[in-house]
Design a protein around this motif. Structure first.
Motif, PDB file in Angstrom:
ATOM      1  N   SER A  90      -8.055  12.795   9.961  1.00  0.00           N
ATOM      2  CA  SER A  90      -6.795  13.496  10.250  1.00  0.00           C
ATOM      3  C   SER A  90      -5.709  13.084   9.251  1.00  0.00           C
ATOM      4  N   ARG A  91      -4.547  13.722   9.399  1.00  0.00           N
ATOM      5  CA  ARG A  91      -3.514  13.540   8.389  1.00  0.00           C
ATOM      6  C   ARG A  91      -2.546  12.415   8.685  1.00  0.00           C
ATOM      7  N   SER A  92      -2.457  12.069   9.959  1.00  0.00           N
ATOM      8  CA  SER A  92      -1.436  11.088  10.306  1.00  0.00           C
ATOM      9  C   SER A  92      -1.976   9.667  10.144  1.00  0.00           C
ATOM     10  N   ASP A 103       4.671   9.863   7.445  1.00  0.00           N
ATOM     11  CA  ASP A 103       3.389   9.226   7.746  1.00  0.00           C
ATOM     12  C   ASP A 103       2.262  10.230   7.562  1.00  0.00           C
ATOM     13  N   LEU A 129      -0.489  11.835   5.479  1.00  0.00           N
ATOM     14  CA  LEU A 129      -1.263  11.444   4.295  1.00  0.00           C
ATOM     15  C   LEU A 129      -1.284  12.538   3.233  1.00  0.00           C
ATOM     16  N   LEU A 130      -1.133  13.778   3.659  1.00  0.00           N
ATOM     17  CA  LEU A 130      -1.131  14.868   2.685  1.00  0.00           C
ATOM     18  C   LEU A 130       0.088  14.757   1.781  1.00  0.00           C
ATOM     19  N   LEU A 156       1.594  -2.260   7.467  1.00  0.00           N
ATOM     20  CA  LEU A 156       1.611  -1.503   6.216  1.00  0.00           C
ATOM     21  C   LEU A 156       2.092  -0.074   6.464  1.00  0.00           C
ATOM     22  N   ALA A 157       1.613   0.520   7.568  1.00  0.00           N
ATOM     23  CA  ALA A 157       2.021   1.891   7.886  1.00  0.00           C
ATOM     24  C   ALA A 157       3.522   1.949   8.136  1.00  0.00           C
ATOM     25  N   ARG A 217       5.790  -0.074   7.011  1.00  0.00           N
ATOM     26  CA  ARG A 217       6.476  -0.307   5.741  1.00  0.00           C
ATOM     27  C   ARG A 217       6.486   0.975   4.898  1.00  0.00           C
ATOM     28  N   LEU A 254       1.508  11.831   1.201  1.00  0.00           N
ATOM     29  CA  LEU A 254       1.478  10.501   0.569  1.00  0.00           C
ATOM     30  C   LEU A 254       0.538  10.478  -0.624  1.00  0.00           C
ATOM     31  N   ARG A 255       0.431  11.574  -1.321  1.00  0.00           N
ATOM     32  CA  ARG A 255      -0.580  11.638  -2.385  1.00  0.00           C
ATOM     33  C   ARG A 255      -0.109  11.066  -3.695  1.00  0.00           C
ATOM     34  N   TYR A 283       6.160   3.988   5.927  1.00  0.00           N
ATOM     35  CA  TYR A 283       7.005   5.015   6.544  1.00  0.00           C
ATOM     36  C   TYR A 283       8.470   4.770   6.228  1.00  0.00           C
ATOM     37  N   GLN A 284       8.882   3.513   6.298  1.00  0.00           N
ATOM     38  CA  GLN A 284      10.285   3.201   5.998  1.00  0.00           C
ATOM     39  C   GLN A 284      10.636   3.541   4.562  1.00  0.00           C
ATOM     40  N   LYS A 285       9.719   3.227   3.703  1.00  0.00           N
ATOM     41  CA  LYS A 285       9.981   3.406   2.277  1.00  0.00           C
ATOM     42  C   LYS A 285       9.922   4.883   1.884  1.00  0.00           C
TER      43      LYS A 285
END
Lengths: 112, 801
Positions: free
Chosen positions: A22-24, A101, A103-104, A90-91, A93, A106-107, A95-97
């Protein structure tokens, strides 16, 4: 019993696989947690289930259940916990940055 | 000390010292120091001429990797000697010329390091007996040539030329390496001499022809044969001394040397004859035909080099026929083609070296080498003119220059060839003299262009950067020496023929008696066909040269976009574009896609292997009984696991995950694993808390708007992964191979003093696992801490804010 547990583990593996796809990010982490549950069930059923008494000496019993898989699982539980913790932080961090969240999204960047 | 090894290694050693010397020597041109190397080596090699002429060979070995049969073995016979003398002799002249050609402002230390590397590599190439060592030096010449072509690396065209030549020659070299390995597989030795001795029993081997073709590809790419010739004209971006040395006299002869070296191995085969002779002939024509249309004198010389190399190749092809017949009194005539080839190899090195240097002088003095701008330099540069006249007339094959002799011999060999009745030459043989003659006419035309277009005609001062005048005398020494050799070889050709060429031919034909080989070269051989052919060449050439401007239009019939250059560029570009497309199509950067590849691979490979091997086996007989509570628990877990996928909120998902974890803990109780149950409960609680805490920081669980097709594929993959997992687990569970080893741990009280078996395993028997597991936990703790504490670089805020 072993067959039942294996089928159960298989169902969990399927669910975990679906979550991993999934994407999340949270779903992916949840997927890894479920996958480790399935792995633990598999290890313990491979050693044979309910073949004897609790592996603690003292009582006069003829046989004990296999203690080795239990020791392995104990180690594995702790390690998967550590990994889950790291991934959750890590997730957070990420997300904050990056503000997402998904993943599509976050490429990253295309080379340049 | 082993002399041949020293000759190879000295240039490398000197090259290593050049940078230090260049720093010290501020006043003296570093080239003077470098000059000692080729000059000394030339003297050294020349001192062996008498022994070589007597038919002696020199064989020396230094062990390198004896266990793999790779030894640094040098082998000097006539053939190596000819090449060795050319490398060192022309090398010395080129270094001398470059001292005057390159200004001290250039980065001379680089130039001479590369040049010495090249020289050493080239000497190693011609003197090696071990083919793998030969390959090492072969690639070293490619690399040093690459460095030299791109000497002026700030120019784009230099870099492109260097890249092109490296790509082509190294691909060829790689093919050659494969051919060499095939040879080793067949014969079991890396030594050329031993391969020649053994090869007759392997001619029917399946690898014999592939090895031949691959080795020939190596030779053809290096020697710029059709259609691999395209790198040579672009390599003309190198400084002129480099062009003179590498791309006329030495490196491009490496392929020729290779063909000569392997003629006793593969010669006598029809394929070899046709490849070497046919490709050579084609190159001869194509090179000379294209040379005429060039306007840059160096490009013209590059094409002429291509053409002349083709001519030498053709003669090697013809000569290989002698090996088909074996030794008879008739077949000796074919060996003369090889004699002629070697003779022309020497001649070409001399006149082409001189011509390159002359063009370099013209370029250096007037600032251009475009024939449309040049003209009328004859009165301004008489000595330069004289040398270029000698070189060009020799190239055109006119007396009294050495090119005349070798061209006559070339005609003799193609005529001999046309009368052959093997290799289906009855039908095709007549083509060779015709092509050779036509190519010679074109050769004549471009030779005349060099002399007359550059030195005669109107003097166009306005188009020149500097007015023409004679260069410093030092610059003229090297081309003058080569010019003298050109003339000298015409009058005394037999000195070379008897002392060097004859032993070289003897080396190529080991089965022939040495007295029969070689020939006496005579400038005058009566009125025969060859002479009439030459007369025809001169008259047709003159006619065509004078009418050049009327028929030059035919070159426009071949559009620019049909050249091999364009094809090469196109293939390279397309390779880049297509590989980019392919890579982009699967490297999406999306985690899900990578998971899809992994899972698909897993289920297809593992599932496929199970089906393929028929390993699936399933029985329930050994299973423990199931009580109703366990059924309920298992069903609850399955339902929980599946419902997570449909959970509307993240809280539901966490709770369902908690249900799974605690149910497993209950299972652990049922399976008589109290420690596990305890740990599972504890860890599951902490994990749930962790999830809850982190969800506080993460966005709300959102509905995935995945496309239907992707969703379907995801479901399919998850189901197949689960199914494969179940099948593999059942198969493994049902087919136990041996009893458990856990009986040993039941002695835990005697061995470890503990009654809890699981705990003694963790703390005593297998404590190493536990230690590392603790380390994992520690690292995770540090990791979490630093993730939380670390601040973002640019005004970010940390988690605690």
């Amino acid at each position: 019993m072993e067959t039942l547990i294996i089928v159960l583990a298989g169902v969990l593996v399927s669910a975990a696989t679906y979550l991993l796809l999934s994407r999340s990010v949270i779903r992916v982490i949840l997927g890894t947690a479920i996958l480790s549950h399935a792995a633990h069930l598999l290890i313990i059923s491979m050693g044979g289930l309910k073949t004897g008494a609790v592996p603690i000496l003292g009582k006069e019993v003829s046989s004990f259940t296999d203690a080795l898989p239990q020791a392995l699982i104990l180690t594995s539980i702790v390690i998967s916990f550590a990994v889950t913790a790291i991934m959750l932080v890590l997730a957070i961090r990420a997300y904050q940055k990056l503000g997402t969240d998904n993943l599509l999204k976050l490429r990253g960047f295309n080379d340049d | 000390m082993l002399t041949m090894h020293a000759a190879i290694i000295i240039p490398f050693i000197v090259a290593a010292f050049i940078p230090f010397l260049a720093k010290r020597l501020k006043t003296l041109h570093i080239g003077w120091f470098v000059l000692l190397v080729p000059f000394g080596l030339f003297i050294l090699l020349a001192s062996y001429i008498p022994e070589i002429a007597d038919g002696e060979i020199f064989l020396q070995t230094i062990h390198w990797i004896p266990s793999y049969d790779i030894n640094f073995t040098t082998y000097m016979d006539g053939l190596s000697m000819i090449l060795g003398l050319l490398i060192t002799g022309v090398g010395a002249l080129v270094v001398l010329y470059s001292i005057y050609y390159l200004s001290p402002e250039e980065s001379l230390k680089h130039f001479y390091v590369f040049l010495l590397l090249f020289m050493g590599a080239m000497l190693g190439l011609v003197l090696s007996d071990n083919i793998l060592v030969l390959y090492v030096f072969w690639e070293l010449t490619s690399i040093s040539s690459f460095l030299l072509i791109a000497f002026w690396y700030h120019r784009k065209r230099s870099r492109e030329g260097a890249e092109k030549s490296l790509l082509i020659t190294v691909s060829g070299g790689f093919a050659m390496l494969v051919g060499f390995i095939m040879l080793y597989v067949m014969t079991g030795t890396f030594s050329v001499r031993e391969i020649i001795r053994e090869v007759s029993q392997y001619t029917d081997h399946t690898l014999f022809l592939p090895a031949m073709v691959l080795i020939l590809i190596g030779a053809f790419t290096k020697s710029a044969q059709f259609p691999f010739h395209i790198w040579l004209p672009d390599a003309m971006e190198a400084p002129t001394p480099v062009s003179a040395y590498l791309h006329s006299a030495t490196m491009v002869k490496a392929g020729i040397y290779l063909v000569a070296r392997f003629t006793p191995v593969f010669g006598g085969e029809a394929l070899w004859f046709w490849l070497v002779g046919g490709v050579g002939c084609l190159t001869l024509f194509w090179g000379s035909f294209n040379a005429v249309k060039q306007t840059d004198l160096k490009a013209l010389l590059a094409y002429s080099t291509v053409s002349q190399l083709g001519m030498i190749m053709t003669m090697f092809g013809i000569g290989s026929a002698a090996l088909y017949y074996g030794y008879t009194t008739e077949s000796v005539i074919y060996t003369q083609a090889i004699f002629a080839a070697l003779f022309h190899l020497v001649n070409h090195s001399t006149f082409k070296g001189a011509l390159f240097m002359v063009i370099g002088i013209v370029d250096h003095e007037v600032g251009t080498r475009d024939i449309r701008k040049l003209g009328g330099l004859v009165t301004l540069m008489p000595i330069t003119f004289t040398i270029s006249l000698i070189g060009s007339f020799s190239m055109a094959g006119l007396p009294p220059f050495n090119g005349f002799l070798s061209k006559e011999m070339f005609f003799t060999s193609v005529l001999t060839m046309s009368e052959m009745n093997i290799f289906s030459m009855e039908t095709w043989g007549v083509l060779f003299p015709v092509i050779a003659w036509v190519a010679s006419v074109f050769t004549f035309i471009y030779s005349m262009i060099i002399v007359f277009k550059a030195f005669f005609g109107p003097y166009q001062l306005g188009k020149l950067e500097r007015p023409g005048h004679e260069p410093p005398i030092g610059m003229l020494i090297a081309p003058a020496v080569l010019g003298l050799i050109v003339v000298g070889l015409f009058f005394f050709p037999n000195m070379l023929g008897n002392n060097l060429l004859k032993p070289a031919v003897a080396g190529i034909f080991p089965t022939f008696p040495e007295d029969e080989l070689g020939m006496k070269i005579t400038p005058w051989h009566g009125f025969n066909t060859e002479l009439f052919m030459t007369i025809g060449v001169v008259s047709a050439g003159l006619l065509l040269y004078l009418t050049l401007r009327y028929w030059k239009g035919i070159y426009r019939l071949f559009p620019e976009k049909w050249t091999f250059n364009v094809l090469f560029r196109y293939v390279l570009d397309q390779l880049e574009i297509k590989s980019r497309v392919v890579t982009d199509s699967y490297m999406t950067g999306f985690l899900r896609d990578y998971f899809v590849y992994i899972f698909l691979f897993f289920s297809i490979l593992i599932g496929g292997a199970l089906i393929y091997t028929g390993a699936f086996d399933f029985e329930v007989s050994g299973n423990a009984p199931i009580s109703v509570y366990e059924w309920i628990l298992a069903v609850v877990m399955m339902v929980a696991g599946i419902s997570i996928l449909f959970a509307k909120s993240r809280l539901t998902a966490i709770l369902l995950n908690g249900v799974l974890g605690y149910s497993i803990a209950v299972f652990f109780v049922l399976f008589r694993a109290p420690d596990l149950a305890l740990t599972q409960v504890g860890i599951e609680t902490v994990t749930t808390v962790l999830f809850l805490v982190s969800y506080y920081f993460l966005p709300e669980w959102q509905k995935e708007n995945t496309p239907k097709r992707t969703k379907g594929l995801n479901i399919l993959i998850s189901l197949s992964v689960g199914a494969v997992f179940i099948i593999v687990a059942l198969a493994a569970q049902s087919g136990k191979l041996f009893e458990t080893i856990s009986g040993y741990y039941e002695n835990s009280y005697q061995l470890a003093g503990g009654k809890n078996i699981v705990n003694t395993i963790l703390g005593d028997f297998r404590a190493f696992d536990t230690m590392l597991e603790v380390v994992v936990l520690l690292i995770a703790g540090i990791g979490v801490y630093s993730f939380v504490k670390s601040k973002s670089k640019k005004g970010g805020h940390n988690l605690e804010d």
